[in-house]
Scaffold this active site. Sequence first.
Site, PDB file in Angstrom:
ATOM      1  N   VAL A  35      46.205  39.384  44.471  1.00  0.00           N
ATOM      2  CA  VAL A  35      46.367  38.767  45.788  1.00  0.00           C
ATOM      3  C   VAL A  35      45.084  38.917  46.604  1.00  0.00           C
ATOM      4  CG1 VAL A  35      47.633  38.848  47.970  1.00  0.00           C
ATOM      5  CG2 VAL A  35      48.877  39.042  45.816  1.00  0.00           C
ATOM      6  N   CYS A  36      44.534  40.130  46.604  1.00  0.00           N
ATOM      7  CA  CYS A  36      43.314  40.385  47.368  1.00  0.00           C
ATOM      8  C   CYS A  36      42.120  39.627  46.788  1.00  0.00           C
ATOM      9  CB  CYS A  36      43.024  41.877  47.429  1.00  0.00           C
ATOM     10  SG  CYS A  36      44.254  42.813  48.359  1.00  0.00           S
ATOM     11  N   THR A  37      42.103  39.432  45.479  1.00  0.00           N
ATOM     12  CA  THR A  37      41.035  38.645  44.858  1.00  0.00           C
ATOM     13  C   THR A  37      41.006  37.239  45.437  1.00  0.00           C
ATOM     14  OG1 THR A  37      41.131  39.936  42.812  1.00  0.00           O
ATOM     15  CG2 THR A  37      40.166  37.730  42.667  1.00  0.00           C
ATOM     16  N   LEU A  77      39.725  37.429  49.219  1.00  0.00           N
ATOM     17  CA  LEU A  77      38.282  37.600  49.389  1.00  0.00           C
ATOM     18  C   LEU A  77      37.531  36.312  49.086  1.00  0.00           C
ATOM     19  CD1 LEU A  77      38.044  41.154  47.847  1.00  0.00           C
ATOM     20  CD2 LEU A  77      37.374  40.567  50.167  1.00  0.00           C
TER      21      LEU A  77
END
Length: 219
Positions: free
Chosen positions: A44-46, A49
């Site tokens: 999710v964070c990938t 960003l």
Amino acid sequence: MTLSIGSTAPDFEAESTEGNISFHKWLGDSWGLFFSHPKDFTPVCTTELGAVARLKPEFDKRGVKLIGISVDPTDKHHLWSKDIEETQGVAPNYPLIADVDFKVAKLYGMLPASTSGDVNKRTPVDNQTVRNIFVIGPDKQVKIVLIYPMSTGRNWQEVLRVIDSLQLTAKHGVSTPSDWKQGDDVFFSAAVPEEEARKKFPKGWKSPKPYFRIVEQPK
């Protein structure tokens, strides 16, 4: 410590992917978007960003500096950046803080003050509360705090909309209604004396209720 709207954003020094950063000095007179991630190499964070990197020109237009943070070291941040570029088409084009001693996460109330140990032994679940967005004004005050669970990706278009509202209302002393977007009508306070209001809004306003004063968005 829990940060609320109007709190002074804590200053700190930390290592990042772009070298040592002294936060208030780095921010200068700009607005800032400070956003956190529980762990490197999470899907999710990938995507988040990468999305922020693609939108950097939009943040630049608004005079907003971008900075991310994860409680992992810079070498992992650099490796993760390669994955982000490979899977999202663009690498982070803003600094990522390496909060290996949890200092910044604790300063911003994202982890308990008692947190300690080896960051490499912590899982994303251990850091699940490190999932915030702080919009910080040129006065170094927190303007908004958004908190998300790990399972829900953040909507950066909404963050841009919020920043548009914050900047407009700070400059013109108005407020924005539900679902407002650029170009929509806004409110001004019923407490503003009528003579002053006529000078400020010479085109006039609509007032369907005594406490509703609706005007065109100031330019």
